[in-house]
Motif scaffolding. Structure first.
Motif: not given
Length: 474
Positions: A280-283, A272-274, A19-20
Protein backbone atom coordinates in the motif's frame (compact mmCIF):
# COMPACT_ATOMS: atom_id res chain seq x y z
CA UNK A 1 1.41 -29.71 14.84
CA UNK A 2 4.59 -29.75 12.76
CA UNK A 3 7.73 -27.70 13.40
CA UNK A 4 10.29 -26.87 10.70
CA UNK A 5 13.73 -25.86 11.99
CA UNK A 6 15.78 -23.63 9.70
CA UNK A 7 19.19 -21.96 9.62
CA UNK A 8 19.77 -18.49 8.17
CA UNK A 9 23.36 -17.56 7.26
CA UNK A 10 24.17 -13.98 6.29
CA UNK A 11 26.08 -13.97 2.98
CA UNK A 12 26.33 -10.17 3.13
CA UNK A 13 25.63 -7.43 5.65
CA UNK A 14 21.91 -7.22 6.44
CA UNK A 15 20.00 -4.08 7.49
CA UNK A 16 17.09 -4.72 9.88
CA UNK A 17 16.23 -1.28 11.25
CA UNK A 18 14.63 -0.87 14.67
CA UNK A 19 12.17 1.65 13.22
CA UNK A 20 10.89 2.46 9.76
CA UNK A 21 12.01 6.09 10.06
CA UNK A 22 14.39 7.39 7.38
CA UNK A 23 15.97 10.18 9.43
CA UNK A 24 17.68 10.46 12.79
CA UNK A 25 19.90 8.04 14.67
CA UNK A 26 18.97 4.64 13.23
CA UNK A 27 20.09 1.31 14.69
CA UNK A 28 19.81 -2.26 13.47
CA UNK A 29 18.06 -5.03 15.38
CA UNK A 30 20.30 -7.85 16.57
CA UNK A 31 17.84 -10.50 15.37
CA UNK A 32 15.68 -11.04 12.26
CA UNK A 33 11.91 -10.75 12.92
CA UNK A 34 9.68 -13.54 11.63
CA UNK A 35 7.77 -11.24 9.28
CA UNK A 36 10.84 -11.18 7.01
CA UNK A 37 10.52 -14.93 6.44
CA UNK A 38 6.76 -14.60 6.02
CA UNK A 39 7.47 -12.10 3.24
CA UNK A 40 9.95 -14.47 1.56
CA UNK A 41 7.40 -17.29 1.57
CA UNK A 42 4.59 -14.99 0.43
CA UNK A 43 6.66 -13.77 -2.53
CA UNK A 44 6.78 -17.38 -3.78
CA UNK A 45 3.33 -18.68 -2.82
CA UNK A 46 0.97 -15.70 -2.61
CA UNK A 47 -0.41 -15.54 -6.15
CA UNK A 48 -3.96 -14.61 -5.16
CA UNK A 49 -6.24 -14.48 -2.14
CA UNK A 50 -7.78 -17.88 -1.53
CA UNK A 51 -8.21 -20.43 1.24
CA UNK A 52 -4.59 -21.59 0.97
CA UNK A 53 -2.97 -18.16 1.24
CA UNK A 54 -5.32 -17.17 4.06
CA UNK A 55 -4.37 -20.30 5.98
CA UNK A 56 -0.64 -19.80 5.43
CA UNK A 57 -0.27 -16.06 5.94
CA UNK A 58 -3.30 -14.62 7.75
CA UNK A 59 -4.90 -17.21 10.03
CA UNK A 60 -2.12 -17.47 12.64
CA UNK A 61 -2.05 -21.24 12.16
CA UNK A 62 1.36 -20.94 10.50
CA UNK A 63 3.84 -19.01 12.64
CA UNK A 64 7.16 -17.73 11.30
CA UNK A 65 9.43 -17.40 14.33
CA UNK A 66 12.18 -14.85 14.92
CA UNK A 67 15.73 -15.81 13.90
CA UNK A 68 18.14 -15.51 16.83
CA UNK A 69 21.96 -15.55 16.76
CA UNK A 70 23.39 -18.96 17.62
CA UNK A 71 26.46 -20.71 18.94
CA UNK A 72 27.54 -24.37 18.63
CA UNK A 73 24.16 -25.50 17.32
CA UNK A 74 22.15 -23.79 20.08
CA UNK A 75 19.71 -20.96 19.37
CA UNK A 76 20.44 -17.96 21.55
CA UNK A 77 17.85 -16.11 23.61
CA UNK A 78 17.60 -12.51 24.75
CA UNK A 79 18.99 -12.35 28.26
CA UNK A 80 15.97 -12.45 30.64
CA UNK A 81 15.09 -9.05 32.09
CA UNK A 82 15.03 -10.53 35.61
CA UNK A 83 18.81 -11.09 35.45
CA UNK A 84 20.65 -8.33 37.34
CA UNK A 85 24.36 -7.63 37.74
CA UNK A 86 26.21 -5.44 40.25
CA UNK A 87 26.64 -1.88 39.02
CA UNK A 88 29.81 -1.40 40.98
CA UNK A 89 33.12 -3.06 40.18
CA UNK A 90 32.89 -5.49 43.10
CA UNK A 91 31.21 -8.71 41.95
CA UNK A 92 31.01 -7.72 38.29
CA UNK A 93 30.97 -11.40 37.31
CA UNK A 94 27.92 -12.17 39.50
CA UNK A 95 24.30 -12.41 38.35
CA UNK A 96 21.12 -12.29 40.45
CA UNK A 97 17.50 -13.22 39.68
CA UNK A 98 15.20 -10.32 40.57
CA UNK A 99 12.16 -12.50 41.25
CA UNK A 100 14.13 -14.64 43.75
CA UNK A 101 15.73 -11.79 45.70
CA UNK A 102 14.47 -11.51 49.31
CA UNK A 103 12.19 -8.58 50.13
CA UNK A 104 14.70 -7.33 52.69
CA UNK A 105 17.97 -7.27 50.77
CA UNK A 106 21.12 -8.01 52.79
CA UNK A 107 23.53 -5.12 53.15
CA UNK A 108 26.20 -6.70 50.96
CA UNK A 109 23.74 -6.98 48.04
CA UNK A 110 22.36 -3.44 48.49
CA UNK A 111 25.88 -2.03 48.37
CA UNK A 112 26.45 -3.64 44.97
CA UNK A 113 23.65 -1.53 43.41
CA UNK A 114 22.19 -4.18 41.12
CA UNK A 115 21.30 -3.10 37.57
CA UNK A 116 19.24 -4.86 34.92
CA UNK A 117 20.89 -6.82 32.09
CA UNK A 118 19.11 -5.69 28.93
CA UNK A 119 21.18 -6.30 25.81
CA UNK A 120 22.69 -9.34 24.19
CA UNK A 121 21.83 -12.89 23.25
CA UNK A 122 23.05 -15.75 25.40
CA UNK A 123 23.35 -19.48 24.85
CA UNK A 124 22.57 -21.47 28.01
CA UNK A 125 24.15 -24.91 28.25
CA UNK A 126 23.94 -26.62 31.63
CA UNK A 127 25.52 -24.29 34.19
CA UNK A 128 27.21 -22.11 31.57
CA UNK A 129 25.84 -18.97 29.88
CA UNK A 130 27.82 -17.69 26.88
CA UNK A 131 27.13 -14.41 25.12
CA UNK A 132 26.85 -14.64 21.33
CA UNK A 133 28.91 -12.11 19.41
CA UNK A 134 26.59 -10.17 17.11
CA UNK A 135 28.87 -8.06 14.95
CA UNK A 136 27.57 -4.89 13.31
CA UNK A 137 28.95 -2.58 10.64
CA UNK A 138 28.27 1.05 9.87
CA UNK A 139 28.50 2.76 6.47
CA UNK A 140 27.81 6.28 5.25
CA UNK A 141 25.84 6.59 2.02
CA UNK A 142 24.72 9.43 -0.20
CA UNK A 143 21.69 9.70 -2.46
CA UNK A 144 22.55 9.70 -6.17
CA UNK A 145 21.63 12.50 -8.56
CA UNK A 146 21.03 10.65 -11.84
CA UNK A 147 20.66 13.85 -13.90
CA UNK A 148 23.98 15.38 -12.89
CA UNK A 149 25.64 12.00 -12.25
CA UNK A 150 26.88 12.91 -8.81
CA UNK A 151 25.89 12.72 -5.18
CA UNK A 152 22.90 14.79 -4.12
CA UNK A 153 23.51 17.68 -1.78
CA UNK A 154 22.29 17.34 1.81
CA UNK A 155 21.44 13.66 1.29
CA UNK A 156 24.06 11.93 3.43
CA UNK A 157 22.84 9.12 5.70
CA UNK A 158 24.21 6.13 7.59
CA UNK A 159 23.36 2.43 7.67
CA UNK A 160 23.99 0.10 10.60
CA UNK A 161 23.83 -3.56 9.60
CA UNK A 162 24.35 -7.09 10.93
CA UNK A 163 27.75 -8.35 9.81
CA UNK A 164 28.25 -10.96 7.13
CA UNK A 165 28.82 -14.51 8.41
CA UNK A 166 26.36 -14.45 11.32
CA UNK A 167 24.40 -17.71 11.74
CA UNK A 168 20.84 -17.52 13.07
CA UNK A 169 18.21 -20.19 13.80
CA UNK A 170 14.43 -19.96 13.58
CA UNK A 171 11.35 -22.17 13.48
CA UNK A 172 8.16 -22.30 11.46
CA UNK A 173 5.25 -23.91 13.30
CA UNK A 174 2.26 -25.32 11.41
CA UNK A 175 -0.99 -26.42 13.01
CA UNK A 176 -2.49 -29.74 11.89
CA UNK A 177 -4.68 -28.26 9.15
CA UNK A 178 -1.65 -26.57 7.54
CA UNK A 179 0.85 -29.44 7.70
CA UNK A 180 -0.05 -30.52 4.16
CA UNK A 181 1.75 -27.41 2.92
CA UNK A 182 4.93 -28.05 4.93
CA UNK A 183 7.08 -29.23 2.00
CA UNK A 184 5.88 -26.44 -0.25
CA UNK A 185 6.57 -23.86 2.44
CA UNK A 186 10.05 -25.27 3.12
CA UNK A 187 10.92 -25.11 -0.59
CA UNK A 188 9.77 -21.48 -0.75
CA UNK A 189 11.98 -20.52 2.19
CA UNK A 190 15.15 -22.50 1.46
CA UNK A 191 17.82 -21.23 -0.89
CA UNK A 192 19.56 -17.92 -1.48
CA UNK A 193 17.18 -15.11 -0.55
CA UNK A 194 17.13 -11.34 0.08
CA UNK A 195 15.68 -9.58 3.11
CA UNK A 196 15.91 -6.29 5.00
CA UNK A 197 16.61 -2.83 3.61
CA UNK A 198 18.63 -2.01 0.47
CA UNK A 199 18.38 -5.64 -0.62
CA UNK A 200 18.57 -4.61 -4.28
CA UNK A 201 21.98 -3.06 -3.60
CA UNK A 202 24.82 -4.55 -1.56
CA UNK A 203 22.80 -5.68 1.48
CA UNK A 204 20.41 -8.43 2.46
CA UNK A 205 21.76 -11.62 0.85
CA UNK A 206 21.14 -14.71 3.02
CA UNK A 207 21.11 -18.48 2.67
CA UNK A 208 18.31 -20.46 4.32
CA UNK A 209 18.40 -24.23 4.78
CA UNK A 210 16.95 -26.86 7.07
CA UNK A 211 18.98 -27.60 10.20
CA UNK A 212 18.30 -29.05 13.63
CA UNK A 213 19.21 -27.05 16.73
CA UNK A 214 18.58 -26.81 20.46
CA UNK A 215 16.64 -24.01 22.08
CA UNK A 216 15.22 -22.82 25.39
CA UNK A 217 13.23 -25.46 27.26
CA UNK A 218 10.79 -25.48 30.15
CA UNK A 219 11.96 -26.90 33.48
CA UNK A 220 9.66 -29.81 34.27
CA UNK A 221 11.16 -30.12 37.75
CA UNK A 222 9.73 -26.80 38.91
CA UNK A 223 6.78 -27.29 41.27
CA UNK A 224 5.77 -23.85 42.45
CA UNK A 225 2.63 -21.75 42.48
CA UNK A 226 4.61 -18.96 40.85
CA UNK A 227 4.86 -19.52 37.09
CA UNK A 228 7.41 -17.57 35.05
CA UNK A 229 6.33 -16.38 31.61
CA UNK A 230 9.42 -15.62 29.52
CA UNK A 231 8.91 -13.61 26.31
CA UNK A 232 11.01 -15.40 23.68
CA UNK A 233 9.36 -13.14 21.09
CA UNK A 234 7.76 -9.73 21.20
CA UNK A 235 4.26 -9.73 22.70
CA UNK A 236 1.34 -7.59 21.53
CA UNK A 237 -1.95 -7.54 23.45
CA UNK A 238 -5.18 -5.61 22.84
CA UNK A 239 -7.70 -4.67 25.51
CA UNK A 240 -11.50 -4.97 25.30
CA UNK A 241 -11.61 -1.76 23.23
CA UNK A 242 -9.11 -3.02 20.67
CA UNK A 243 -6.33 -0.74 21.90
CA UNK A 244 -2.75 -1.86 22.70
CA UNK A 245 -2.10 -2.64 26.37
CA UNK A 246 0.99 -3.42 28.42
CA UNK A 247 -1.06 -5.15 31.14
CA UNK A 248 -2.39 -8.45 29.74
CA UNK A 249 -4.92 -10.56 31.58
CA UNK A 250 -4.28 -14.08 32.85
CA UNK A 251 -6.33 -15.50 29.99
CA UNK A 252 -4.27 -13.55 27.46
CA UNK A 253 -1.13 -15.06 29.02
CA UNK A 254 -2.51 -18.55 28.46
CA UNK A 255 -3.81 -19.35 31.95
CA UNK A 256 -7.18 -20.81 32.85
CA UNK A 257 -8.80 -20.38 36.24
CA UNK A 258 -7.92 -17.99 39.03
CA UNK A 259 -4.64 -16.29 39.75
CA UNK A 260 -2.82 -12.97 39.61
CA UNK A 261 0.20 -11.36 37.97
CA UNK A 262 2.86 -10.39 40.53
CA UNK A 263 3.96 -7.13 38.95
CA UNK A 264 6.42 -6.34 41.76
CA UNK A 265 8.42 -9.45 40.80
CA UNK A 266 8.00 -9.07 37.04
CA UNK A 267 10.36 -7.21 34.72
CA UNK A 268 8.67 -5.81 31.62
CA UNK A 269 10.24 -3.74 28.85
CA UNK A 270 8.24 -2.25 25.99
CA UNK A 271 8.59 -1.26 22.32
CA UNK A 272 6.66 0.79 19.79
CA UNK A 273 6.95 1.13 16.02
CA UNK A 274 4.83 1.52 12.89
CA UNK A 275 5.49 -1.11 10.17
CA UNK A 276 5.79 0.00 6.56
CA UNK A 277 3.34 -1.70 4.17
CA UNK A 278 5.11 -2.02 0.82
CA UNK A 279 1.98 -3.10 -1.02
CA UNK A 280 0.00 0.00 0.00
CA UNK A 281 3.09 2.26 0.22
CA UNK A 282 1.95 3.52 3.61
CA UNK A 283 2.53 2.95 7.33
CA UNK A 284 0.29 0.50 9.17
CA UNK A 285 -1.12 1.32 12.61
CA UNK A 286 1.31 1.78 15.50
CA UNK A 287 2.27 -1.43 17.24
CA UNK A 288 2.96 -1.24 20.98
CA UNK A 289 3.92 -4.26 23.00
CA UNK A 290 6.14 -6.06 25.50
CA UNK A 291 9.75 -6.44 24.42
CA UNK A 292 11.58 -9.71 23.88
CA UNK A 293 13.30 -10.92 27.08
CA UNK A 294 10.64 -9.64 29.50
CA UNK A 295 9.55 -11.96 32.33
CA UNK A 296 6.14 -11.94 34.01
CA UNK A 297 5.62 -13.79 37.30
CA UNK A 298 2.15 -15.30 37.68
CA UNK A 299 0.67 -16.85 40.81
CA UNK A 300 -1.65 -19.56 39.54
CA UNK A 301 -2.69 -23.13 40.30
CA UNK A 302 -2.00 -24.39 36.77
CA UNK A 303 0.80 -24.19 34.21
CA UNK A 304 0.14 -24.01 30.45
CA UNK A 305 2.10 -26.12 28.00
CA UNK A 306 5.90 -25.48 28.02
CA UNK A 307 6.04 -23.21 24.95
CA UNK A 308 3.20 -21.40 23.24
CA UNK A 309 2.16 -18.40 21.15
CA UNK A 310 -0.09 -15.80 22.75
CA UNK A 311 -1.39 -12.36 21.82
CA UNK A 312 -1.72 -10.97 18.29
CA UNK A 313 0.27 -11.11 15.01
CA UNK A 314 1.38 -14.68 15.73
CA UNK A 315 1.98 -15.36 12.05
CA UNK A 316 4.81 -12.79 12.10
CA UNK A 317 6.64 -14.33 15.04
CA UNK A 318 5.06 -12.20 17.76
CA UNK A 319 3.79 -13.87 20.91
CA UNK A 320 6.15 -16.80 21.52
CA UNK A 321 6.56 -17.47 25.25
CA UNK A 322 8.18 -20.19 27.36
CA UNK A 323 6.67 -21.06 30.74
CA UNK A 324 9.07 -21.77 33.60
CA UNK A 325 12.27 -21.69 31.51
CA UNK A 326 14.93 -23.96 32.95
CA UNK A 327 17.51 -21.18 33.28
CA UNK A 328 15.33 -19.26 35.77
CA UNK A 329 14.22 -22.12 38.00
CA UNK A 330 14.88 -22.33 41.73
CA UNK A 331 17.68 -24.88 41.32
CA UNK A 332 19.63 -22.39 39.21
CA UNK A 333 20.01 -19.92 42.13
CA UNK A 334 20.88 -19.93 45.83
CA UNK A 335 18.63 -18.78 48.67
CA UNK A 336 19.57 -15.12 48.07
CA UNK A 337 18.72 -15.19 44.36
CA UNK A 338 22.31 -15.42 43.10
CA UNK A 339 22.60 -17.38 39.87
CA UNK A 340 24.74 -20.51 40.06
CA UNK A 341 25.63 -20.62 36.37
CA UNK A 342 28.54 -18.56 35.04
CA UNK A 343 28.40 -15.89 32.36
CA UNK A 344 31.21 -15.49 29.85
CA UNK A 345 31.80 -13.89 26.45
CA UNK A 346 32.14 -15.83 23.24
CA UNK A 347 35.81 -16.49 22.55
CA UNK A 348 35.66 -16.28 18.76
CA UNK A 349 33.30 -15.07 16.09
CA UNK A 350 31.19 -17.37 13.94
CA UNK A 351 32.68 -16.20 10.67
CA UNK A 352 35.77 -18.27 9.89
CA UNK A 353 36.92 -16.08 7.01
CA UNK A 354 40.47 -14.83 7.54
CA UNK A 355 40.58 -11.11 8.13
CA UNK A 356 42.50 -8.98 5.68
CA UNK A 357 45.51 -7.19 7.03
CA UNK A 358 44.80 -3.50 7.49
CA UNK A 359 47.54 -0.94 7.15
CA UNK A 360 48.02 0.84 10.46
CA UNK A 361 47.11 4.52 10.37
CA UNK A 362 47.56 7.15 13.11
CA UNK A 363 43.91 6.70 14.06
CA UNK A 364 44.23 2.91 14.30
CA UNK A 365 47.42 3.29 16.31
CA UNK A 366 45.63 5.63 18.74
CA UNK A 367 42.68 3.24 19.08
CA UNK A 368 45.05 0.34 19.66
CA UNK A 369 46.83 2.24 22.45
CA UNK A 370 43.49 3.20 24.00
CA UNK A 371 42.35 -0.43 23.92
CA UNK A 372 45.59 -1.60 25.53
CA UNK A 373 45.22 1.06 28.22
CA UNK A 374 41.65 0.01 28.99
CA UNK A 375 42.73 -3.62 29.32
CA UNK A 376 45.64 -2.64 31.58
CA UNK A 377 43.34 -0.61 33.83
CA UNK A 378 40.82 -3.45 33.93
CA UNK A 379 43.47 -6.01 34.92
CA UNK A 380 44.84 -3.72 37.65
CA UNK A 381 41.39 -2.98 39.04
CA UNK A 382 40.54 -6.68 39.11
CA UNK A 383 43.58 -7.40 41.31
CA UNK A 384 42.80 -4.38 43.54
CA UNK A 385 39.18 -5.47 44.04
CA UNK A 386 40.27 -8.98 44.98
CA UNK A 387 42.78 -7.65 47.54
CA UNK A 388 40.29 -5.19 49.08
CA UNK A 389 37.56 -7.83 49.44
CA UNK A 390 39.94 -10.34 51.01
CA UNK A 391 42.17 -8.21 53.26
CA UNK A 392 40.39 -4.92 54.02
CA UNK A 393 39.46 -5.98 57.56
CA UNK A 394 43.13 -6.37 58.47
CA UNK A 395 43.87 -2.68 57.95
CA UNK A 396 41.02 -0.85 59.68
CA UNK A 397 42.12 2.31 61.53
CA UNK A 398 43.54 5.79 60.83
CA UNK A 399 47.17 4.65 61.33
CA UNK A 400 47.03 2.44 58.25
CA UNK A 401 45.26 5.09 56.21
CA UNK A 402 48.41 7.23 56.53
CA UNK A 403 50.59 4.20 55.85
CA UNK A 404 48.81 3.54 52.56
CA UNK A 405 49.12 7.22 51.71
CA UNK A 406 52.90 6.95 52.10
CA UNK A 407 53.00 3.88 49.85
CA UNK A 408 50.99 5.76 47.21
CA UNK A 409 53.50 8.63 47.39
CA UNK A 410 56.36 6.21 46.74
CA UNK A 411 54.53 4.75 43.75
CA UNK A 412 53.81 8.19 42.29
CA UNK A 413 57.53 9.05 41.98
CA UNK A 414 58.98 5.64 41.04
CA UNK A 415 58.08 3.95 37.75
CA UNK A 416 60.78 1.23 37.78
CA UNK A 417 59.20 -1.92 39.26
CA UNK A 418 62.37 -3.21 40.93
CA UNK A 419 63.22 0.10 42.59
CA UNK A 420 59.61 0.61 43.64
CA UNK A 421 59.44 -2.81 45.26
CA UNK A 422 62.69 -2.11 47.14
CA UNK A 423 61.37 1.25 48.32
CA UNK A 424 58.17 -0.29 49.66
CA UNK A 425 60.06 -3.11 51.45
CA UNK A 426 62.41 -0.53 53.01
CA UNK A 427 59.40 1.50 54.15
CA UNK A 428 57.84 -1.57 55.78
CA UNK A 429 61.08 -2.46 57.60
CA UNK A 430 61.52 0.95 59.25
CA UNK A 431 59.39 3.28 61.30
CA UNK A 432 57.01 3.00 64.19
CA UNK A 433 54.46 0.99 62.18
CA UNK A 434 56.83 -1.92 61.40
CA UNK A 435 55.37 -4.02 64.23
CA UNK A 436 51.81 -3.45 63.00
CA UNK A 437 52.77 -4.46 59.43
CA UNK A 438 54.31 -7.68 60.72
CA UNK A 439 51.13 -8.61 62.61
CA UNK A 440 48.06 -10.41 61.28
CA UNK A 441 49.71 -11.30 57.97
CA UNK A 442 49.56 -7.73 56.66
CA UNK A 443 53.09 -7.66 55.28
CA UNK A 444 52.76 -11.08 53.60
CA UNK A 445 49.56 -10.17 51.72
CA UNK A 446 51.07 -6.90 50.45
CA UNK A 447 54.26 -8.61 49.27
CA UNK A 448 52.16 -11.29 47.58
CA UNK A 449 50.09 -8.79 45.59
CA UNK A 450 53.23 -6.90 44.55
CA UNK A 451 54.48 -10.10 42.87
CA UNK A 452 51.41 -10.34 40.61
CA UNK A 453 52.70 -11.14 37.09
CA UNK A 454 51.90 -9.14 33.92
CA UNK A 455 50.72 -6.10 35.91
CA UNK A 456 52.21 -2.60 36.10
CA UNK A 457 53.41 -2.42 39.71
CA UNK A 458 53.25 1.39 39.76
CA UNK A 459 49.60 1.50 38.62
CA UNK A 460 48.75 -1.39 40.95
CA UNK A 461 50.15 0.27 44.07
CA UNK A 462 48.69 3.70 43.23
CA UNK A 463 45.17 2.26 42.86
CA UNK A 464 45.54 -0.23 45.71
CA UNK A 465 46.80 2.41 48.15
CA UNK A 466 43.97 4.78 47.20
CA UNK A 467 41.28 2.13 47.75
CA UNK A 468 42.79 0.83 50.98
CA UNK A 469 43.11 4.34 52.42
CA UNK A 470 39.37 4.77 51.91
CA UNK A 471 38.65 1.40 53.53
CA UNK A 472 40.80 2.25 56.59
CA UNK A 473 38.83 5.46 57.23
CA UNK A 474 35.38 3.82 57.01
Amino acid sequence: MKTIQLQCTLLSDVIISETSATTGNRHSLDFIPGNNFLGIAASKLYDKENEKTHLLFHSGKVRFGDAHPSLSGIRGIRIPAVVFTPKLKNGADERYFHHLLPADLPKEIREKQLKQCRDGFYVFDGEQATEVNVGKTFALKSAYDSENRCSQDHQLFGYEALSKGLILYFEVELDDEATRYAEELTAALCGTRHLGRSRTAQYGLVEIKQASFQQLKSDAAVANEEVLVYADGRLIFLDEHGLPTFQPTLRQLGFEGEGEILWEKSQVRTFSYAPWNFKRQAFDSQRCGIEKGSVLVVKANNTPKPASYIGHYKQEGFGRVVYNPEILSQNKADHEGKAKFKFEEQKKTQSEEPRKEVKETPLLAYLKRAQEKDKRVFDVQKVVNKFVNKHADKFKGERFASQWGSIRSLAMVTSDATKLKESVITFLDHGVAKKQWDENGRRECLEEVMNTPNISLQELLINLASEMAKECKD
